[in-house]
Design a protein around this motif. Structure first.
Motif, short mmCIF file in Angstrom:
data_model
loop_
_atom_site.label_atom_id
_atom_site.label_comp_id
_atom_site.label_asym_id
_atom_site.label_seq_id
_atom_site.Cartn_x
_atom_site.Cartn_y
_atom_site.Cartn_z
N VAL A 1 0.51 39.21 27.52
CA VAL A 1 -0.25 38.02 26.26
C VAL A 1 0.14 38.61 25.16
CG1 VAL A 1 -2.77 37.63 25.48
CG2 VAL A 1 -2.43 38.10 27.84
N GLY A 2 0.44 40.03 24.56
CA GLY A 2 1.19 40.54 23.67
C GLY A 2 0.26 40.94 22.79
N ILE A 3 -1.33 41.91 23.44
CA ILE A 3 -1.65 42.52 22.61
C ILE A 3 -1.68 44.08 22.42
CG2 ILE A 3 -4.25 43.15 23.33
CD1 ILE A 3 -5.54 40.99 24.39
N LYS A 4 -1.86 44.47 21.51
CA LYS A 4 -1.98 46.09 21.12
C LYS A 4 -2.66 46.89 21.60
CE LYS A 4 -1.26 44.78 16.49
NZ LYS A 4 -1.41 43.77 16.95
N PRO A 5 -2.21 48.28 22.12
CA PRO A 5 -2.77 48.94 22.91
C PRO A 5 -4.10 49.67 22.16
CG PRO A 5 -0.76 49.83 22.82
CD PRO A 5 -0.32 48.93 22.17
N GLY A 6 -5.27 49.32 22.42
CA GLY A 6 -6.55 49.53 21.76
C GLY A 6 -7.63 48.41 20.59
N GLU A 7 -6.33 47.18 20.77
CA GLU A 7 -6.76 46.22 19.71
C GLU A 7 -7.96 45.81 20.31
OE1 GLU A 7 -3.69 43.55 19.35
OE2 GLU A 7 -5.26 41.37 19.33
N ILE A 8 -8.30 45.81 22.07
CA ILE A 8 -9.67 45.22 22.81
C ILE A 8 -9.94 46.89 22.73
CG2 ILE A 8 -10.30 43.99 23.89
CD1 ILE A 8 -8.86 42.03 23.64
N VAL B 1 -7.50 46.37 39.11
CA VAL B 1 -7.93 45.89 37.51
C VAL B 1 -7.53 47.17 36.23
CG1 VAL B 1 -9.03 43.69 38.01
CG2 VAL B 1 -10.37 46.10 37.39
N THR B 2 -8.36 48.38 35.99
CA THR B 2 -8.10 48.57 34.94
C THR B 2 -6.83 49.69 35.23
OG1 THR B 2 -10.18 50.07 36.19
CG2 THR B 2 -9.09 51.22 33.82
N GLY B 3 -5.87 49.68 36.05
CA GLY B 3 -4.81 50.22 36.08
C GLY B 3 -3.43 49.03 35.28
N SER B 4 -3.97 47.49 35.64
CA SER B 4 -2.86 46.83 35.23
C SER B 4 -3.20 46.07 33.63
CB SER B 4 -3.51 45.10 36.19
OG SER B 4 -3.54 45.83 38.16
N ILE B 5 -4.65 46.73 32.81
CA ILE B 5 -4.31 46.33 31.77
C ILE B 5 -2.82 46.76 30.83
CG2 ILE B 5 -4.86 47.39 29.20
CD1 ILE B 5 -7.04 45.88 30.74
N LYS B 6 -2.37 47.63 30.85
CA LYS B 6 -0.60 48.09 30.55
C LYS B 6 -0.46 45.96 30.58
CE LYS B 6 2.93 50.36 29.82
NZ LYS B 6 4.34 49.08 29.81
N ARG B 7 0.28 45.95 31.71
CA ARG B 7 1.08 44.94 31.88
C ARG B 7 0.02 43.38 31.27
NH1 ARG B 7 0.55 47.72 36.87
NH2 ARG B 7 1.72 49.32 37.11
N VAL B 8 -0.69 43.87 31.89
CA VAL B 8 -1.92 41.99 30.48
C VAL B 8 -1.21 42.50 29.73
CG1 VAL B 8 -3.41 41.13 30.75
CG2 VAL B 8 -3.11 41.86 33.28
N PHE B 9 -1.91 43.30 28.78
CA PHE B 9 -1.57 43.08 27.48
C PHE B 9 -0.60 42.72 26.95
CE2 PHE B 9 -5.50 46.07 25.62
CZ PHE B 9 -6.40 45.30 26.34
N THR C 1 -3.53 54.56 35.87
CA THR C 1 -4.25 54.09 34.63
C THR C 1 -4.47 55.24 33.86
OG1 THR C 1 -6.06 53.57 35.86
CG2 THR C 1 -6.57 53.90 34.55
N THR C 2 -4.13 56.28 34.21
CA THR C 2 -3.76 58.22 33.24
C THR C 2 -2.66 57.42 32.59
OG1 THR C 2 -2.06 58.87 35.16
CG2 THR C 2 -4.60 59.62 35.16
N GLN C 3 -1.92 56.83 33.24
CA GLN C 3 -0.61 57.21 31.61
C GLN C 3 -1.30 55.71 30.22
OE1 GLN C 3 2.63 57.69 31.99
NE2 GLN C 3 2.38 59.05 33.58
N GLU C 4 -1.78 55.23 30.72
CA GLU C 4 -2.85 53.36 29.91
C GLU C 4 -3.62 54.31 28.79
OE1 GLU C 4 -2.92 49.48 33.06
OE2 GLU C 4 -4.61 51.40 32.42
N VAL C 5 -4.35 55.50 29.44
CA VAL C 5 -5.11 56.45 28.77
C VAL C 5 -4.07 57.16 27.93
CG1 VAL C 5 -6.77 58.09 28.48
CG2 VAL C 5 -7.08 56.70 30.45
N GLY D 1 -3.34 55.28 25.52
CA GLY D 1 -4.27 54.25 24.33
C GLY D 1 -4.57 52.80 24.97
N TYR D 2 -4.20 53.14 26.15
CA TYR D 2 -3.97 51.23 25.72
C TYR D 2 -5.97 51.65 26.56
CZ TYR D 2 0.58 49.54 25.90
OH TYR D 2 1.53 49.15 25.76
N VAL D 3 -5.90 52.39 27.49
CA VAL D 3 -7.46 52.61 28.12
C VAL D 3 -8.47 53.94 27.45
CG1 VAL D 3 -8.70 53.15 30.12
CG2 VAL D 3 -6.60 51.50 30.27
N ASN D 4 -9.30 53.51 26.74
CA ASN D 4 -9.96 54.97 25.49
C ASN D 4 -10.95 55.32 26.52
OD1 ASN D 4 -9.90 51.96 25.18
ND2 ASN D 4 -10.97 52.55 23.21
N ALA D 5 -11.29 55.10 27.82
CA ALA D 5 -11.97 56.48 28.49
C ALA D 5 -11.71 55.86 30.32
CB ALA D 5 -13.48 56.35 27.96
#
Ligand SMILES: Nc1ncnc2c1ncn2[C@@H]1O[C@H](COP(=O)(O)OP(=O)(O)OP(=O)(O)O)[C@@H](O)[C@H]1O
Ligand SMILES: Nc1ncnc2c1ncn2[C@@H]1O[C@H](COP(=O)(O)OP(=O)(O)OP(=O)(O)O)[C@@H](O)[C@H]1O
Ligand SMILES: [Mg+2]
Ligand SMILES: [Mg+2]
Lengths: 249, 290, 327, 327, 249
Positions: B210-217, B199-207, B228-232, B235-239
């Protein structure tokens, strides 16, 4: 006698343990209607199933127009010009009358690669054929077989044989379920077939019907042929019945 | 290496759950390093078949067994049997205090969950009355349950509410369901805790969908996969939480070997670290290095 | 007694599913207008068509009286296979694509042969194949997902899933492929000789054989088709989701079969309808999308899906009865 | 032409599975003798019987022409339900046990009603039920597993899964239950009126109905039976494994059906054999056990399971042919 | 005439759009054999299916022994003492001959709760019955129906009616597929039934058979009854055929 249309020699067939045919030799001449009689379980259906490739034979040879042939499956038989109507009339309940009539040999229209059926033509032909068999009530050729009466189904099966003129037409108890008019239709068709140069194997338990059309009667009992050249003009129905039940002398 | 002994490595994970592939890699590496044989098996959270495998292993009289714990308490008897048979048995990845394993190697899932919540709180990413979304691949599986419990200890007091949703283990389905949920609750969600790696690894694709900018949530969660490391980094994933999967397997097997050699391990080894953009590069190297 | 056009429309088996779909749309939209928003529609559709492609093939297969449980794993396997071959630089993408389809066709062929020549029930054959294919995907990749970042600049990738935004709705090429596939399969089933053979094979295979229809051939062909479509869908999906994960596609088989059956195709063969399937696809996928959207509690998700499926079938059955009274 | 005893034995449909089983035992034992060790046998058997209980019920159901996909989730649900009621001190264990069985029976009844009265294909009904039940288990427990410590000192627990060690082999009571169930179902199917009705319902339901056989009634009863057995198995399993997890039982449906089909029962109904099923159960479970034992790499596991299933069916088919030549 | 065994009044039946029966009134007296004739699709099978609860009627009443009855399903009919042999003979191919014969009314042995079939008794009775119908070749009663010849199956269906003596026995084209010996067996059975006080509805297209046994002939055409009191002793076969085909005057 290489002038035979088909000749089956020393055919044996057993279903698992049950020996249904033992050393049967049987032949049909061109332009001849053969009546195949025999009590239940005599082996009539099995014999013609072997001939039409519906079941594999255990041993024996089949010659068609003098040439030895392998009947591996029904396609082979059809290719050799043998058209069969099985006793357990083989129709697809979900499909319409027309689609059943032409199943396996649907006429196509338009460029070949489109593989498109000519449904209008099929329906038209179907309508005519039903009339020929004697179905007076008009039933749309798009009606699914499943909703037909026993006889109406049988009639459809017959109609199929009528349409594709093959060298040899095999009818396994075709008049079962048929009413007066329809029966006459079938018998008329059989005579017509001979007149137009086809041969025919006619299986029926109703000897009256057999006598009305066949040139020669073959009788089976317990998987063997007990009489293979009875001339209906020279024998009475009663006598033939005796042969069938085995009370001949 | 005909001299090599046989060890059993038994996991409740799904064979293709990304993180498990790294655990497996660790086990295989250990095998080739030491010349021992390691028989591995996955059981996708199915307790009976996990136990069956353990018993089959015990029957095979190996030099040692390392196993995860599909459910708290589910291995008590089996472990006893192993001990009785004098087979060294080490617990890894998911702890089960109730069973008499000789040692535990891996993250402490409750504290991991607490760590995430704490991160959100400390960085003022969630405040009183907010709503947090916790997608998980397999609801009811130990890892999610314990992490949720851990996070609860921080979130409840702040009276932050949260919901766990079922994302399944199927990549396309995961994206689909998460996208749906996000579309529906976009305004409501103040932060996301990915309870699993998929699920964490899918954040970028989901954002993106749905059209959500990295860091918006703000997002925290597991970081054991390349995605996930890519997402970090982007900036898609904070930590993201690193749990040293290869290391965990490697050390667990080493402990087993040690115990087999007669040195009883009397201690647990807790692995894992929460990383952010600055340190993500390290893990990226490990992961993309396969 | 030819029937009037209206009567014929009403008597169509697709009526049931159609009513259900409209009802569903109405309900969800009324609860949450977002449901009909451009964004949501495009989200809902993207994944829908990928499953849909498989459902179309499955419809033909099921009409011929067989079914295929291995589509799910072929879906996952083919994506992995293609990307591995491509990423390792073994071959250019389009070659990898063709090779993958080839492999899929072979899998289908194997299924078909085992079912028709060996007479093993398709349930067992395809269940076994499901495990073998899934296993191979896992073993060869050691479970590692294949990354697919490099896809974007590939003309093939564009051709397969390139997207365009039309009046605010993000549409993928895959939509187009689905529509084409739907039209094609519908044509085949209703208009062609082969279509007639397919129905006959499922309706009464003995009769079909007796008429010289190559029943075995037809079925093998359809098994190959369903595998190929599964592979095609898998590849499209992997490009779109930018992930080729060896266990993706798990459980799709049941969902796909459900779509087909809800559409009105009979599990036992003989009767099949593409229109129905398309409706079935939309019903199931929009339902999944809608449920999340109207804010059903996450863990209650399955309860609703299951409940709605049951409810719908009862309703469907009611509609059927109304229109075929007596029969 | 009555056949000799020998002939009859050879002609038995169970011959195929039997040969397969023996072959399997031989192969595994030769690779790793531990396979036949007392310890391993008892391990292999314990879980086997739990799935086996379901397979027995499924055999009857499938013989009547239906099948049940919801057994897996009932397996998980019932355990959770019983332990929740017991742990929360709502009621003593045996009451909780009975209540749970009652609920299971109701689920089965619902399946049966929807299939027979509404004429919805059992695939859809039981698939829907699968989701509903699984969802309920998840939602009510919020995903948290129920602990089952307090079990040991319960007479009921002892009665259900108490174990005894006989010549080094640890045997659970559940073995006994399985044997009894097997004998009972075999008797019902082969010796009783009901057995005749079950076969008739599956073979030609119209004919059966025409003879006044309560086809619907029979099927509903069997649906209830299969649910009840699934619940029973689930509870036994939860006591033995000391875990009641809402997810347990996932995917069992396919495995159980596979066992039944390998045993020789036809998917489409009419012909069923309990002996065959018992063999099928052993074949599949021992295969899983053996594969782990001979140390097949975890990720290749599925490849082997699938491959062996396919191989076995081909062999099975070959044996069948040898003995029913011609037919 | 409340002395009728069954009386059907103003029966209507339509399958979807197709009207199969229109305002049919039909009755059978105790201890009478009624021959029901008519062309294919006339509605004969439908009529008796309605009477035996196999298909629901659209409108109309059925009286049995003067009492109004609901025929919701075949069980009702059987309970009322109506035994039917359908045209598409309703047998279970997978089950043995004996199991088919007793299907629905298997004799039991031992304590009731064991629900145990008395298979020996069943097999014994089965063997005798097959003889009675005229199957000379000895076929073990444990043979599955699936491996019987067309006529052998029909014979089994008949045998069933023979065994359970019911007030009214309905035979829909029972002599189809039957050989000479078997047919005689059936006709003998029908006469015997009447002599032992039963009534019987006999449907057949083979008028010769009908004339040999029935007391009264009813003719249907296009879903209606066109003649319902023909005495076979007072009319010739040819005349009846005209009535059937509608060429009567
Ligand atoms: N599929 C089968 N399996 C086993 N035995 C069979 C099979 N088909 C037919 N038989 C047996 O073979 C023998 C001949 O059957 P066949 O159908 O040829 O008889 P028939 O002459 O057509 O009889 P009828 O006039 O009743 O149709 C019968 O004893 C029958 O029991
Ligand atoms: N299930 C059905 N669905 C739709 N129409 C049907 C169905 N069964 C029969 N019919 C129609 O009802 C009419 C009467 O059928 P029925 O079977 O009663 O005729 P029948 O007199 O028995 O003919 P046969 O002598 O050929 O058996 C026919 O036109 C037939 O097409
Ligand atoms: Mg015959
Ligand atoms: Mg009729």
């Amino acid at each position: 006698m290489t002038d035979d249309l088909v000749r089956m020699e020393n055919i044996n067939k057993h279903y698992g343990r049950i020996q249904a045919l033992t050393n049967v030799s049987f032949s049909v001449r061109p332009n001849e209607i053969v009546g195949l009689l025999g009590d239940n379980g005599a082996g009539k259906s099995t014999l013609i199933k072997v001939l039409s490739g519906a079941v594999p034979l255990s041993s024996g040879d089949i010659y068609f127009k003098g040439r030895k042939v392998e009947m591996r499956n029904t396609a082979d038989a059809i290719a050799n010009g043998i058209e069969t109507i099985y006793q357990d009339s083989a129709l697809v309940p979900q499909l319409s009358i027309a689609r059943n009539l032409f199943l396996g040999r649907e006429p196509t229209i338009g460029p070949a690669f489109l593989n498109r059926m000519d449904q209008d033509a099929m329906n038209k032909v179907a309508r005519d054929l039903l009339k020929q068999v004697g179905i007076t009530k008009n039933i749309p050729p798009t009606t699914p077989i499943g909703s037909l009466s026993g006889g109406e189904r049988q009639a459809v099966a017959i109609a199929r044989a009528m349409h594709f003129d093959s060298d040899l037409i095999i009818l396994d108890e075709p008049t079962n379920n048929l009413g007066v008019a329809e029966t006459q239709g079938v018998l008329r068709f059989v005579r017509g077939a001979r007149d137009s140069g086809h041969s025919c194997i006619f299986i029926a338990h109703n000897i009256h019907h057999v006598f009305q059309v066949v040139d020669r009667i073959v009788v089976m009992r317990r998987g063997t042929i007990v009489a293979d050249d009875i001339d209906p003009k020279k024998m009475s129905i009663a006598e033939v019945e005796d042969v069938i039940t085995g009370e001949a002398h | 290496q005909a001299a090599g002994k046989t060890y059993y490595w038994i996991s409740h994970g799904g064979p293709a759950d990304p993180v498990w592939t790294y655990f497996l890699a660790g086990a295989n590496l250990w095998a080739s390093d030491t010349g021992n044989t390691v028989n591995t098996s996955f059981h996708s959270g199915d307790v009976p078949s996990h136990q069956e495998a353990m018993r089959a292993a015990i029957a095979a009289k190996p030099a040692g067994i390392v196993s995860t714990s599909p459910d708290p308490g589910s291995l008590v008897k089996v472990v006893e049997e192993a001990r009785a048979a004098g087979i060294p048995i080490i617990n890894f990845n998911t702890p089960d205090p109730s069973a008499k394993f000789q040692a535990y190697v891996g993250a402490n899932l409750e504290s991991v969950g607490r760590g995430w919540a704490k991160f959100l709180a400390d960085n003022k990413l969630v405040k009183d009355g907010d709503f947090v979304w916790m997608p998980v691949e397999v609801p009811g599986a130990t890892y999610g349950v314990q992490e949720e419990a851990g996070a609860a200890t921080i979130l409840k007091p702040m009276n932050v509410t949260w919901e766990v949703t079922d994302a399944t283990l199927d990549q396309a389905e995961v994206i689909n369901r998460m996208a749906d949920y996000l579309t529906a609750n976009r305004t409501k969600i103040k932060a996301i805790i990915g309870l699993g790696d998929l699920v964490t690894g899918s954040i970028k694709r989901v954002f993106d969908q749905v059209g959500i900018k990295p860091g918006e949530i703000p997002v925290v969660g597991w970081g054991n996969s390349n995605d996930t490391t890519q997402e970090v980094l982007n900036g898609y994933v904070n930590a993201a939480q690193w749990q040293d999967p290869q290391a965990t397997s490697y050390i667990a097997l080493s402990l087993a070997a040690m115990a087999a050699g007669g040195i009883p391990p009397g201690f647990d080894i807790i692995t894992g670290a929460l990383y952010q953009k600055d340190t993500a590069a390290i893990y990226d190297k490990i992961l993309s290095g396969k | 007694m030819e029937r009037s056009l209206v009567e014929r429309l009403i008597a169509k088996p697709e009526l049931g599913p159609l009513v259900l779909l409209i009802l569903e749309l109405a309900v969800f939209a009324s609860i949450n207008p977002e449901f009909l928003s451009a964004l949501n529609i495009s989200n809902a559709l993207t994944f829908t068509v990928e499953l849909g492609l498989i459902a179309l093939a499955m419809t033909l297969l099921m009409t011929s009286g067989e079914f295929d449980l291995s589509v799910g794993s072929v879906f996952g396997f083919s994506a992995v296979l293609m990307w591995t071959m491509f990423n390792t630089g073994l071959m250019p993408m389009w070659v990898a694509f063709l090779v993958t389809l080839g492999v899929a066709l072979f899998i289908g062929w194997a299924n078909g042969m085992l079912v028709t020549r060996q007479g093993i029930p398709s349930f067992l054959v395809t269940l076994g194949m499901l495990l073998v294919v899934r296993g191979t995907a896992l073993y060869t990749t050691q479970g590692f997902p294949q990354n697919t970042w490099k896809a974007d600049d590939q003309w093939l990738a564009q051709l397969l899933v390139g997207d365009a935004t039309i009046l605010g709705v993000r549409l993928y090429m895959s939509m187009l492929w689905f529509v084409l596939a739907a039209l094609a399969t519908h044509y085949v089933l209703t208009q062609t000789k082969v279509g007639n053979w397919i129905q006959a094979s499922g309706g009464n295979s003995n009769a079909a054989r007796a008429r010289g229809v190559p029943v075995a051939g037809v079925k093998i062909l359809l098994f190959m088709f369903s595998s190929a479509m599964a592979a095609f869908a898998g590849i499209i999906s992997s490009i779109r989701t930018q992930a080729a994960n060896p266990n993706s596609g798990t459980g799709y088989e049941l969902e796909v079969i459900a779509m087909v059956v809800i559409g009105g195709t009979v599990l036992t063969g003989g009767r099949g309808t593409i229109i129905g399937t398309v409706l079935g696809i939309l019903i199931l996928r929009l339902m999944r999308n809608g449920i999340v959207l109207i804010g059903v509690p996450g863990l209650a998700y399955n309860i609703f899906i299951g409940g709605i499926i049951l409810g719908m079938m009862v309703l469907h059955n009611y509609i059927e009865r109304r229109h075929h009274a007596g029969t």
